[in-house]
Design a protein around this motif. Structure first.
Motif, PDB file in Angstrom:
ATOM      1  N   ALA A  35       0.826  -1.207   0.000  1.00 37.80           N
ATOM      2  CA  ALA A  35       0.000   0.000   0.000  1.00 37.80           C
ATOM      3  C   ALA A  35       0.857   1.254   0.000  1.00 37.80           C
ATOM      4  N   SER A  36       1.721   1.352  -0.979  1.00 38.24           N
ATOM      5  CA  SER A  36       2.553   2.551  -1.071  1.00 38.24           C
ATOM      6  C   SER A  36       2.602   3.041  -2.514  1.00 38.24           C
ATOM      7  N   LEU A  37       2.808   4.340  -2.626  1.00 35.46           N
ATOM      8  CA  LEU A  37       2.845   4.959  -3.956  1.00 35.46           C
ATOM      9  C   LEU A  37       4.178   5.696  -4.076  1.00 35.46           C
ATOM     10  N   HIS A  38       4.937   5.367  -5.104  1.00 31.43           N
ATOM     11  CA  HIS A  38       6.258   5.989  -5.281  1.00 31.43           C
ATOM     12  C   HIS A  38       6.215   6.860  -6.527  1.00 31.43           C
ATOM     13  N   LEU A  39       6.414   8.157  -6.315  1.00 28.33           N
ATOM     14  CA  LEU A  39       6.349   9.085  -7.443  1.00 28.33           C
ATOM     15  C   LEU A  39       7.756   9.485  -7.859  1.00 28.33           C
ATOM     16  N   SER A  40       8.018   9.516  -9.150  1.00 28.80           N
ATOM     17  CA  SER A  40       9.333   9.988  -9.622  1.00 28.80           C
ATOM     18  C   SER A  40       9.123  10.856 -10.852  1.00 28.80           C
ATOM     19  N   GLN A  41       9.889  11.923 -10.915  1.00 31.96           N
ATOM     20  CA  GLN A  41       9.882  12.742 -12.130  1.00 31.96           C
ATOM     21  C   GLN A  41      11.321  13.132 -12.431  1.00 31.96           C
ATOM     22  N   TYR A  42      11.730  12.943 -13.667  1.00 32.71           N
ATOM     23  CA  TYR A  42      13.138  13.171 -14.007  1.00 32.71           C
ATOM     24  C   TYR A  42      13.270  13.442 -15.493  1.00 32.71           C
ATOM     25  N   ILE A  43      14.410  14.018 -15.848  1.00 30.51           N
ATOM     26  CA  ILE A  43      14.702  14.239 -17.269  1.00 30.51           C
ATOM     27  C   ILE A  43      15.384  12.968 -17.768  1.00 30.51           C
ATOM     28  N   GLU A  44      14.935  12.463 -18.883  1.00 29.49           N
ATOM     29  CA  GLU A  44      15.558  11.263 -19.449  1.00 29.49           C
ATOM     30  C   GLU A  44      16.769  11.710 -20.263  1.00 29.49           C
ATOM     31  N   THR A  45      17.944  11.326 -19.815  1.00 35.20           N
ATOM     32  CA  THR A  45      19.156  11.870 -20.445  1.00 35.20           C
ATOM     33  C   THR A  45      19.642  11.059 -21.630  1.00 35.20           C
ATOM     34  N   SER A  46      19.148   9.860 -21.808  1.00 32.86           N
ATOM     35  CA  SER A  46      19.655   9.094 -22.948  1.00 32.86           C
ATOM     36  C   SER A  46      18.488   8.650 -23.808  1.00 32.86           C
ATOM     37  N   CYS A  47      18.762   8.512 -25.112  1.00 28.34           N
ATOM     38  CA  CYS A  47      17.642   8.141 -25.978  1.00 28.34           C
ATOM     39  C   CYS A  47      17.290   6.673 -25.790  1.00 28.34           C
ATOM     40  N   PHE A 611      30.675  -1.801 -30.755  1.00 29.21           N
ATOM     41  CA  PHE A 611      31.315  -0.497 -30.599  1.00 29.21           C
ATOM     42  C   PHE A 611      30.268   0.589 -30.341  1.00 29.21           C
ATOM     43  N   MET A 612      29.177   0.523 -31.108  1.00 26.71           N
ATOM     44  CA  MET A 612      28.130   1.531 -30.921  1.00 26.71           C
ATOM     45  C   MET A 612      27.559   1.452 -29.506  1.00 26.71           C
ATOM     46  N   ASN A 613      27.360   0.238 -29.064  1.00 22.38           N
ATOM     47  CA  ASN A 613      26.842   0.018 -27.729  1.00 22.38           C
ATOM     48  C   ASN A 613      27.783   0.617 -26.685  1.00 22.38           C
ATOM     49  N   GLU A 614      29.057   0.344 -26.897  1.00 20.06           N
ATOM     50  CA  GLU A 614      30.099   0.838 -25.997  1.00 20.06           C
ATOM     51  C   GLU A 614      30.056   2.372 -25.943  1.00 20.06           C
ATOM     52  N   MET A 615      29.923   2.982 -27.101  1.00 19.67           N
ATOM     53  CA  MET A 615      29.939   4.447 -27.161  1.00 19.67           C
ATOM     54  C   MET A 615      28.662   5.019 -26.529  1.00 19.67           C
ATOM     55  N   ARG A 616      27.542   4.335 -26.765  1.00 17.41           N
ATOM     56  CA  ARG A 616      26.281   4.808 -26.194  1.00 17.41           C
ATOM     57  C   ARG A 616      26.352   4.768 -24.661  1.00 17.41           C
ATOM     58  N   VAL A 632      33.481   2.030 -13.451  1.00 21.63           N
ATOM     59  CA  VAL A 632      34.391   0.936 -13.792  1.00 21.63           C
ATOM     60  C   VAL A 632      34.266   0.659 -15.281  1.00 21.63           C
ATOM     61  N   MET A 633      35.408   0.683 -15.950  1.00 25.96           N
ATOM     62  CA  MET A 633      35.402   0.491 -17.399  1.00 25.96           C
ATOM     63  C   MET A 633      36.316  -0.669 -17.738  1.00 25.96           C
ATOM     64  N   ASP A 634      35.754  -1.625 -18.431  1.00 24.34           N
ATOM     65  CA  ASP A 634      36.550  -2.794 -18.785  1.00 24.34           C
ATOM     66  C   ASP A 634      36.925  -2.704 -20.257  1.00 24.34           C
ATOM     67  N   GLU A 635      38.178  -2.415 -20.497  1.00 24.73           N
ATOM     68  CA  GLU A 635      38.729  -2.417 -21.858  1.00 24.73           C
ATOM     69  C   GLU A 635      37.925  -1.581 -22.832  1.00 24.73           C
ATOM     70  N   LEU A 636      37.714  -0.315 -22.449  1.00 21.74           N
ATOM     71  CA  LEU A 636      37.029   0.594 -23.367  1.00 21.74           C
ATOM     72  C   LEU A 636      37.870   0.752 -24.632  1.00 21.74           C
TER      73      LEU A 636
END
Ligand SMILES: Nc1ncnc2c1ncn2[C@@H]1O[C@H](COP(=O)(O)OP(=O)(O)OP(=O)(O)O)[C@@H](O)[C@H]1O
Length: 796
Positions: A35-47, A611-616, A632-636
């Motif tokens: 019985a709880s309601l969680h409200l969130s509002q935010y700017i979506e920074t990635s497409c 590669f595209m995924n990595e860059m995104r 943490v970045m593994d072998e960018l």
């Protein structure tokens, strides 16, 4: 109320979500279980809607309510399409935009919330947070219409932007780090036995405890005081066996479903209007009785909990004692139940036993009409049993039974072989069921009708009595939600954290320390999951501080780099949910976001999409990084050409270096170690590998500095069967390239040597400034520092 979220681990969230053209998203997540309601509002920074995906992963909704699709602006897929892509269609419900009415949402929140909107920081909400309020309106309206539930006024726990008060781990990182589910592929060197962190810790005994654990792992705490309160409690449990085992025992006495049941007192079922009134089948009152009996059992267990917690010392346990054990309001609720419900009432499953229990659940004398209906129920039940006896004798059917089911009431059942010749005419509605005959008679049918109507009358009266009782209990709804919350928390701390630590060798887990802005230091940390799969797991250290905020970890394939990255993140998550960690010592700065960029094996996708995924993912990280993030970045950069890859890795490091965030970067690219020569806040470490008889012997020890493992790639190529002449030519070529590189590195190292020395000197002086040593010691340390500086011996 009969709800879909009732069963165990199944999700109980209904989510409404809407966005505007400015890429702002409003979300309302209604938990039918708590019985709880969680409200969130935010700017979506990635497409790719990372933030929305992260929240979906967190809530794991059973239903997602969205407005109809509008043409998505500039490449945004739109939340509705996102839901289509990631969730099976049966979870998505499209409702008209008129449902998303922010004004209605604001009014509903005001009426239903247990706290004033101003206490939630929502006083200016209507203008600023109109999207999440619109989502709330649609969600509540859908729940009322489809689930037939009305929320009692001032009973709903409403939180606003709750998820942003916690550490944020994006959905990709949750998968990469195997927090909830283990990865199937061998990204982290997994094997089939490897479990996720959640699976490792899920020894909770209640559904609510398990759900709280999942929520904590997905959104660990950020508040040092709350983390320390949990750690103090663990300290006490670990040092006081009697308390620990006492709590384990007493928690078993609380019914598994307590949390769900307690919160359901917040809901009322809607009265059917305009519908043909169905005969009372007792389903509703049966659920009400079951709920009250669970509440009664939980309240009966409270004195036992009081006994165990009476002498507890830690603040958390003392507060629990004060708020629920030392609170006579719970005794009053128990008394209220005792005044109405029969002490012996239990929840039964067999249909007629359940029906009888149900008719007699209310104490005699509470309602005169109920007592009359009960008498009639007893008379007709008795008459039915007498009739059965009569038939046994009259038709010589000693094995005649009189079973009951909810649909037809009582019926006769006897073995077919007991019938000699024709079945007597008295029996009607004859049906064969295997070797038995099921049938009825006019006398039985008429008694059944009377018995059913008597029981229906009992149910109606029982329902009326229970409604009165539940309304009275609802006055103290906040006490019930508090009890539910506390039981879940105790289940998590005692049955999961303390249990896990108690099963490990003494001293192998330690309490982490927290600072607001200090370094992140882990001494002899181990991977919480892999250490139980490897008998000889090698512990490693970590040190990151504002003056040394980037670590570059080098090492050949299979040397342990990815495991180390995952280990660090899991240790931090464990520490921030308030649990001990597998390390000798740890002092941590609170992390508010974890970003991971992990190369998924080359076998998964084609080079360009990897590669595209990595860059995104990297661009998402760069746009959202905060001063207290851990990256943490593994072998960018390994999935593109080596020159471009190095350039990207280098420039990403340069972008992250001036930030206060801490970064751990693993790489094969030796040229990247030059960063440490140029930038004093970069530290290079490497995993040791021995080369013996042309074989790589992995040690999994992390050491300072970069170490070149000569031609390990060529070595592997030789092992893979490449002709020796080809391998030899490759060795000559690489020797010439490395010679050039090492000359350049030496030049760089000389050129930046003095800057490095000055930086290190400044670092030491700052440390001495805040040191608590005596004046004499500091004077001596300054002398030593001067000598080391003059001789160029200052190491990082
Ligand atoms: N500290 C350790 N102690 C014992 N075994 C370890 C340790 N770290 C890693 N391992 C084991 O070594 C194997 C390789 O580890 P990991 O995948 O982390 O290496 P890697 O350097 O990331 O390799 P790659 O570059 O190919 O991804 C894993 O199967 C893991 O179980």
């Amino acid at each position: 109320m009969e709800d879909e979220g009732a069963g165990g681990d199944r999700s109980s969230f209904v989510i409404g979500v809407i966005e505007n053209r400015a890429k702002e998203v409003g979300m309302a997540a209604f938990d039918l279980r708590s019985a709880s309601l969680h409200l969130s509002q935010y700017i979506e920074t990635s497409c790719s809607y990372q933030n929305t995906k992260t929240l979906f992963l967190f809530y794991d909704p059973m239903i997602i309510i969205v407005p109809p699709i509008k043409l998505a602006p500039d490449g945004m897929v739109g939340v509705s399409e996102l839901v289509d892509k990631h969730y099976p269609s049966n979870r998505k419900i499209t409702v008209s935009r008129s449902y998303f009415d922010d004004t209605k949402g604001a009014v509903l929140v005001k009426i239903l919330a247990a706290k004033e909107p101003s206490a939630l920081g929502l006083d200016t909400y209507q203008k600023q947070y109109y999207l999440c309020l619109a989502a709330a309106a649609a969600t509540i309206k859908w729940i009322e219409a489809e689930k037939g539930i009305v929320v009692t006024n001032h009973s709903l726990t409403v939180t606003f932007n709750g998820s942003f008060d916690h550490m944020n781990i994006d959905s990709t990182s949750v998968q990469n780090l195997e927090i909830i589910d283990p990865l199937c592929s061998g990204v982290w060197g997994t094997n089939n036995k490897k479990r996720s962190l959640f699976q490792m810790l899920k020894t909770t005994k209640t559904f609510g405890g398990g759900r709280l654990l999942r929520a904590n792992l997905l959104q660990p705490l950020k508040d040092i005081d709350t983390i320390n309160a949990r750690l103090d409690c663990l300290d006490e449990l670990m040092s006081n066996e009697e308390l620990f085992f006492g709590l384990v025992q007493v928690l078993r006495k609380f019914p598994k479903e307590t949390d769900k049941v307690l919160c359901h007192f917040c809901f009322k079922t809607t009265k059917a209007t305009g519908e043909v009134v169905k005969p009372a089948n007792g389903r509703k009152s049966q659920i009400m009785i079951a709920n009250i009996i669970i509440l009664k059992s939980a309240l009966d267990a409270l004195p036992l909990l009081s006994k165990v917690l009476k002498n507890a010392k830690s603040d958390l346990l003392c507060n629990i004692y004060k708020s629920i054990c030392d609170n006579d309001k719970y005794t009053k609720i128990r008394k209220r139940i005792g005044d109405v419900i029969d002490e012996d009432a239990v929840h039964a499953r067999a249909p007629f036993v359940a029906c009888t229990q149900h008719c007699f659940a209310i104490k005699a004398g509470v309602d005169g009409l109920l007592d009359v209906a009960r008498r009639s129920f007893c008379d007709t039940s008795e008459a039915i049993y007498d009739l059965a006896n009569k038939y046994r004798e009259e038709f010589n059917l000693p094995k005649l039974k009189i079973p009951f089911n909810n649909r037809q009431g009582f019926y006769f059942s006897f073995p077919q072989r007991d019938i000699q010749g024709k079945l007597p005419d008295k029996f009607i509605q004859v049906m064969r069921n295997g070797k038995n005959i099921h049938c009825s008679s006019f006398e039985l049918t008429s008694l059944n009708v009377r018995n059913k109507s008597a029981s229906a009358e009992c149910f109606i009266r029982t329902e009326a009595c229970l409604e009165g009782l539940i309304d009275a209990i609802r006055e103290d709804i906040s006490l019930l939600t508090l009890l539910a919350e506390i039981l879940c928390l105790l289940d998590m701390i005692v049955n999961s954290f303390a249990h896990m630590i108690s099963t490990k060798p003494l001293g192998s887990y330690s309490r982490p320390e927290f600072t607001e802005s200090g370094p992140m230091a882990i001494d002899a940390g181990r991977h919480p999951i892999l250490e139980s799969l490897h008998n000889d797991f090698i512990p490693n250290n970590l040190f990151l501080s504002e003056a040394s905020n980037m670590v570059i970890v080098m090492g050949p394939n299979m040397s342990g780099k990815s495991t180390y990255l995952q280990q660090v993140c899991l240790l931090i998550i464990l520490a921030q949910i308030g649990c001990y960690i597998p390390a000798r010592f740890a002092s941590l700065r609170v992390v508010d976001r974890i970003f991971t960029r992990i190369g998924r094996g080359d076998n998964i996708e084609s080079n360009s999409s990897t590669f595209m995924n990595e860059m995104r993912e990297t661009s998402f990280l760069m746009q959202n990084v905060s001063p207290r993030s851990l990256i943490v970045m593994d072998e960018l950069g390994r999935s593109t050409s080596s020159s471009d890859g190095l350039a990207i890795a280098w420039s990403c490091c340069e972008h992250l270096l001036p930030l206060k965030a801490y970064t751990i970067f693993t790489t094969h690219m030796e040229a990247l170690s030059e960063m440490a020569a140029i930038y004093p806040n970069v530290k290079v470490l490497h995993f040791t590998v021995d080369l013996r008889n042309n074989r790589l012997d992995f040690k999994f020890h992390l050491k300072d500095g970069s170490k070149h493992v000569p031609h390990y790639g060529l070595l592997l190529a030789g092992v893979a069967g490449l002709p020796s002449s080809v391998v030899k030519t490759a060795k000559d070529i690489t020797a010439r390239i490395t010679e050039k590189d090492s000359k350049r590195m030496n030049i760089n190292s000389e050129q930046y040597h003095s800057i490095q020395m000055n930086y290190r000197l400044a670092q030491r002086l700052i440390c001495l400034k805040y040191s608590s040593q005596s004046e004499d010691d500091i004077r001596q340390a300054l002398e030593n520092l001067k000598d080391s500086y003059k001789e160029g011996r200052l190491t990082s």
